[in-house]
Motif scaffolding. Sequence first.
Motif, PDB file in Angstrom:
ATOM      1  N   PHE A 304      75.239  65.035  14.356  1.00 37.97           N
ATOM      2  CA  PHE A 304      73.926  64.770  13.767  1.00 37.97           C
ATOM      3  C   PHE A 304      72.927  65.875  14.121  1.00 37.97           C
ATOM      4  O   PHE A 304      72.252  66.427  13.248  1.00 37.97           O
ATOM      5  CB  PHE A 304      73.420  63.412  14.246  1.00 37.97           C
ATOM      6  N   THR A 305      72.810  66.214  15.392  1.00 41.29           N
ATOM      7  CA  THR A 305      71.826  67.216  15.805  1.00 41.29           C
ATOM      8  C   THR A 305      72.187  68.612  15.301  1.00 41.29           C
ATOM      9  O   THR A 305      71.296  69.414  14.997  1.00 41.29           O
ATOM     10  CB  THR A 305      71.680  67.240  17.340  1.00 41.29           C
ATOM     11  N   GLU A 306      73.483  68.893  15.200  1.00 38.85           N
ATOM     12  CA  GLU A 306      73.882  70.199  14.672  1.00 38.85           C
ATOM     13  C   GLU A 306      73.466  70.313  13.211  1.00 38.85           C
ATOM     14  O   GLU A 306      72.930  71.350  12.789  1.00 38.85           O
ATOM     15  CB  GLU A 306      75.398  70.389  14.802  1.00 38.85           C
ATOM     16  N   GLU A 307      73.720  69.279  12.444  1.00 32.98           N
ATOM     17  CA  GLU A 307      73.335  69.292  11.026  1.00 32.98           C
ATOM     18  C   GLU A 307      71.822  69.428  10.873  1.00 32.98           C
ATOM     19  O   GLU A 307      71.327  70.200  10.042  1.00 32.98           O
ATOM     20  CB  GLU A 307      73.815  68.005  10.347  1.00 32.98           C
ATOM     21  N   LEU A 308      71.085  68.695  11.710  1.00 30.83           N
ATOM     22  CA  LEU A 308      69.633  68.660  11.579  1.00 30.83           C
ATOM     23  C   LEU A 308      68.961  69.939  12.090  1.00 30.83           C
ATOM     24  O   LEU A 308      68.186  70.579  11.369  1.00 30.83           O
ATOM     25  CB  LEU A 308      69.082  67.448  12.340  1.00 30.83           C
TER      26      LEU A 308
END
Length: 320
Positions: A304-308
Motif C-alpha cells: 500500500f505505502t509503496e503504491e501511494l
Amino acid sequence: MSDAQLSGAQARALILSKAIKRRDDVRVRTLIEGFEGALDYEGYGLEELAISDKAWAGIQQLQVDPRMVFAHPDMLRQHPETSLYYRGIATLSLKRVSSLATSVDTWENPRAGKRLSPSVEVVCRVVRLYNAVISSIIEGTDAWTLENGYRNILATIGISQDGKMRNIIGREAEQAVRDKLSQWIADMGIPCEQQGQWFALGAEKTVRMAYGSEPDIVFEKYNPQTQVWTQEVTIEIKGGIDPAGALERLGAIKKSFDQTPARTENIAILGVVTEAMRAELNEMKIVDFDLYDVVNSKEGWDRFTEELFYHKLRLLPWKN
C-alpha cells in the motif's frame, strides 16, 4: 475461513455480547412494570390502538397485564425508551419503524442526553404500528406466551446491533488506517507539519494530506508555476466484510470518486471484494487493497505505502 473473516466475526461477537450485557431489555421492562399511571386500553379504544380483538382476548386468557404486551401512547410519551420493548416484541428494525412511522432511535437511547417528549400524533403512529404487528404475531403463533415476546426482544436487539456493528467496524477501520499512516510517515522521517486541517509533507511542503470523509484521505500537490493546489490521490476505506452489502459500499465509493477531478488517482481499501465488485473495480480502473492485509500484515502495508508514496505521489525515491 480467512483471518479477516475470523477477525470480523470476533469483533461482531464482542460488540453484541456487550450490548446484551447492558441488559437494556431488562431496564425498559422494569420501567413498564413500575409505571404508576393508569393505562386504559379499552377506554382509549382497541381499534384506535390497532389491537385486534383476537389478540386482546388471547392476552386476557393468559391473564397478562396488557402493558407488558401492547404499547400505549401514555407510556411512550412519558418513557420513550420503552419503544425498545414493544419494537422488540414486534421484531421491527429501527430502519423499518423509521420508514413506516418515524425514527425512534433517539427515543431508545437515554445516553444521548436530554430529549423532548414526542408529540401525541407521532407517538400514536408508532403505537399503532407496534400493536398491529404484535397482534398479528399473537394471532399467528400457536400458544403464544409472554416468554415468546421476551425472546423476540433479545433477537431484535441482536439484529439492531448487527446494523450498528457495520458502522462501528467501518469507523474503526478508517481510524486504524489513519493512525498507521501517521505513524509510518513519522517513522520514515518524512517532514510533516500541520497547517489547519492539512498536513504538509516533504521538505519542500509541496504535498499535503487531509483526513475527512468522502474521501476518507486526500492528497494534494502544489504547482509552483500556477500556484494552485490540485487533488493528486484520494483514498476511500470501507471496513464492512458482509458480502451482502458489498455493492452498496461500492456505490458509496463511486459517489465519492465521481466528485474528484479526472486526473486524480483513486485508491480503495476494502474489507471484502466480491466477484461483482471486482468486475466493477476493474472497469473503474481503481487500485484496491485488502483492509485486513493493510492493517495487519507487513507485506500488505508495504504494498500500500509503496503504491501511494513511491509511485503515485512520488514523495519518496522509486524502488527498484
